[in-house]
Design a protein around this motif. Structure first.
Motif, mmCIF file in Angstrom:
data_model
loop_
_atom_site.group_PDB
_atom_site.id
_atom_site.type_symbol
_atom_site.label_atom_id
_atom_site.label_comp_id
_atom_site.label_asym_id
_atom_site.label_seq_id
_atom_site.Cartn_x
_atom_site.Cartn_y
_atom_site.Cartn_z
ATOM 1 N N UNK A 72 36.466 15.022 52.422
ATOM 2 C CA UNK A 72 36.253 14.454 51.092
ATOM 3 C C UNK A 72 34.794 14.055 50.939
ATOM 4 N N UNK A 73 34.052 14.847 50.178
ATOM 5 C CA UNK A 73 32.609 14.623 50.071
ATOM 6 C C UNK A 73 32.195 13.879 48.810
ATOM 7 N N UNK A 74 33.096 13.760 47.824
ATOM 8 C CA UNK A 74 32.810 13.029 46.571
ATOM 9 C C UNK A 74 31.560 13.554 45.856
ATOM 10 N N UNK A 75 31.277 14.838 46.074
ATOM 11 C CA UNK A 75 30.167 15.460 45.366
ATOM 12 C C UNK A 75 28.813 15.345 46.047
ATOM 13 N N UNK A 76 28.768 14.796 47.252
ATOM 14 C CA UNK A 76 27.468 14.614 47.909
ATOM 15 C C UNK A 76 27.596 14.684 49.434
ATOM 16 N N UNK A 77 26.588 15.271 50.063
ATOM 17 C CA UNK A 77 26.476 15.304 51.523
ATOM 18 C C UNK A 77 24.993 15.383 51.862
ATOM 19 N N UNK A 78 24.672 15.107 53.097
ATOM 20 C CA UNK A 78 23.258 15.132 53.489
ATOM 21 C C UNK A 78 23.133 15.606 54.924
ATOM 22 N N UNK A 79 21.984 16.213 55.201
ATOM 23 C CA UNK A 79 21.652 16.583 56.570
ATOM 24 C C UNK A 79 20.606 15.618 57.100
ATOM 25 N N UNK A 80 20.891 15.054 58.259
ATOM 26 C CA UNK A 80 19.919 14.169 58.909
ATOM 27 C C UNK A 80 18.828 15.006 59.561
ATOM 28 N N UNK A 81 17.613 14.499 59.550
ATOM 29 C CA UNK A 81 16.501 15.179 60.213
ATOM 30 C C UNK A 81 16.528 14.865 61.699
ATOM 31 N N UNK A 82 16.034 15.808 62.498
ATOM 32 C CA UNK A 82 15.980 15.587 63.945
ATOM 33 C C UNK A 82 14.962 14.511 64.303
ATOM 34 N N UNK A 83 13.999 14.295 63.411
ATOM 35 C CA UNK A 83 12.979 13.279 63.647
ATOM 36 C C UNK A 83 12.351 12.902 62.319
ATOM 37 N N UNK A 84 11.812 11.708 62.245
ATOM 38 C CA UNK A 84 11.127 11.259 61.030
ATOM 39 C C UNK A 84 9.909 12.140 60.753
ATOM 40 N N UNK A 85 9.731 12.508 59.489
ATOM 41 C CA UNK A 85 8.532 13.260 59.119
ATOM 42 C C UNK A 85 7.312 12.341 59.152
ATOM 43 N N UNK A 86 6.178 12.927 59.481
ATOM 44 C CA UNK A 86 4.908 12.205 59.472
ATOM 45 C C UNK A 86 4.148 12.564 58.207
ATOM 46 N N UNK A 87 2.973 12.008 58.053
ATOM 47 C CA UNK A 87 2.089 12.360 56.938
ATOM 48 C C UNK A 87 0.891 13.131 57.487
ATOM 49 N N UNK A 88 0.165 13.786 56.596
ATOM 50 C CA UNK A 88 -1.051 14.480 57.004
ATOM 51 C C UNK A 88 -2.053 13.473 57.572
ATOM 52 N N UNK A 89 -2.078 12.276 57.010
ATOM 53 C CA UNK A 89 -2.969 11.230 57.529
ATOM 54 C C UNK A 89 -2.622 10.860 58.976
ATOM 55 N N UNK A 90 -1.327 10.897 59.311
ATOM 56 C CA UNK A 90 -0.912 10.611 60.692
ATOM 57 C C UNK A 90 -1.506 11.634 61.659
ATOM 58 N N UNK A 91 -1.555 12.892 61.214
ATOM 59 C CA UNK A 91 -2.111 13.956 62.049
ATOM 60 C C UNK A 91 -3.595 13.701 62.310
ATOM 61 N N UNK A 92 -4.327 13.336 61.256
ATOM 62 C CA UNK A 92 -5.750 13.035 61.414
ATOM 63 C C UNK A 92 -5.959 11.793 62.282
ATOM 64 N N UNK A 93 -5.072 10.826 62.140
ATOM 65 C CA UNK A 93 -5.188 9.607 62.941
ATOM 66 C C UNK A 93 -5.022 9.914 64.428
ATOM 67 N N UNK A 94 -4.108 10.843 64.760
ATOM 68 C CA UNK A 94 -3.918 11.217 66.159
ATOM 69 C C UNK A 94 -5.160 11.903 66.717
ATOM 70 N N UNK A 95 -5.769 12.786 65.923
ATOM 71 C CA UNK A 95 -7.005 13.447 66.356
ATOM 72 C C UNK A 95 -8.109 12.430 66.591
ATOM 73 N N UNK A 96 -8.200 11.456 65.692
ATOM 74 C CA UNK A 96 -9.221 10.417 65.823
ATOM 75 C C UNK A 96 -8.968 9.561 67.057
ATOM 76 N N UNK A 97 -7.702 9.261 67.310
ATOM 77 C CA UNK A 97 -7.344 8.464 68.486
ATOM 78 C C UNK A 97 -7.747 9.171 69.777
ATOM 79 N N UNK A 98 -7.607 10.488 69.788
ATOM 80 C CA UNK A 98 -7.973 11.262 70.981
ATOM 81 C C UNK A 98 -9.465 11.621 71.016
ATOM 82 N N UNK A 99 -10.173 11.260 69.943
ATOM 83 C CA UNK A 99 -11.602 11.574 69.806
ATOM 84 C C UNK A 99 -11.823 13.084 69.879
ATOM 85 N N UNK A 100 -11.012 13.835 69.115
ATOM 86 C CA UNK A 100 -11.078 15.289 69.077
ATOM 87 C C UNK A 100 -11.150 15.779 67.639
ATOM 88 N N UNK A 101 -11.695 16.983 67.462
ATOM 89 C CA UNK A 101 -11.626 17.623 66.155
ATOM 90 C C UNK A 101 -10.171 17.988 65.855
#
Length: 252
Positions: A72-101
């Motif tokens: 019984x779905x009552x008109x709605x269902x959802x798929x859980x993600x395997x992991x939380x999505x990040x942002x593009x800023x998070x990617x740049x922050x990781x590069x900065x943390x490692x002091x890499x391009x």
């Protein structure tokens, strides 16, 4: 992608179950709503998913019945993600943390979850800072992707954006150079991957879309000595990622 829906086992069924998952902060990958259903709590669920950047898909009620295996779905269902999505800023922050391009992998309408998982796994192995995927017409962070990544989704930020071409324009303003993997380009191992790198991998059947290809600064190709004219997307991505990593290590 509907066939992929039926093969996944991360389904949350029914209004209360989906509402509680959202309330608990659980990462939701995709919301499935029966066509025409907007009454009661469904409207609130849809609004909350939109605020959270969740992909919302309308499906035929019979199709939703099939996906939910008669529950019984009552008109709605959802798929859980395997992991939380990040942002593009998070990617740049990781590069900065490692002091890499920044070293970023961009997937352009890559539909096979096993390919995406393998790319994330290799990205982690070579020290890439993140992967960017589009919200539509691309494999997402499903449990199949998480399994194929062998746990790499826990360590590699994956950002999901509305428009890949627009995101490339924004990243170019931050000094990223883009290398598209496609036929009839420069030799992969004679190309200089200096500075901030965005490696673009296209879909399994069509390759990189024309608009995205036009925005790449370089097109790089792998030699094909056999009788077939293409490689599996994740294999090609792996070869190119390791060449980029090799050049970075040699310069260090």
């Amino acid at each position: 992608m509907e066939k992929d829906f039926q093969s996944r086992d991360d389904l949350i069924v029914g209004r209360n179950a989906v509402s509680e998952a959202l309330r608990s902060g659980r990462a939701i990958d995709t919301l499935l709503v029966s066509k025409g259903e907007r009454n009661g709590s469904i409207g609130k669920i849809i609004a909350q998913c939109r605020d959270n950047g969740v992909v919302i898909k309308e499906v035929d009620r019979k199709k939703l019945d099939s996906i939910c295996s008669g529950a019984t779905h009552q008109g709605v269902a959802a798929y859980a993600a395997a992991h939380e999505y990040s942002s593009v800023d998070d990617i740049f922050a990781l590069a900065e943390e490692r002091e890499e391009n920044p070293f970023i992998i961009i997937c352009d309408e890559l539909e096979d979850p096993h390919n995406l998982g393998a790319i994330i796994r290799t990205a982690e192995a070579v020290g890439a800072h993140g992967v960017i995927i589009p919200k539509r017409r691309n494999a997402s962070l499903s449990y199949a992707v998480g399994k194929a990544s062998a746990g790499a989704v826990e360590y590699v930020p994956v950002a999901r954006v509305s428009n890949i071409a627009q995101t490339i324009d924004e990243l170019k303003e931050k000094g990223v150079w883009f290398y598209g993997a496609d036929m009839d380009g420069e030799n992969w191992c004679e190309t200089d991957y200096d500075g901030a790198v965005g490696l673009v991998i296209g879909s399994e059947g069509r390759g990189i879309s024309r608009l995205v290809k036009d925005k790449c600064d370089f097109i790089v190709s792998l030699p094909m000595k056999g009788k077939i004219n293409s490689l599996n997307a994740s294999v090609a991505a792996g070869v190119l990622m390791y060449e980029i990593a090799r050049q970075r290590m040699s310069k260090k």
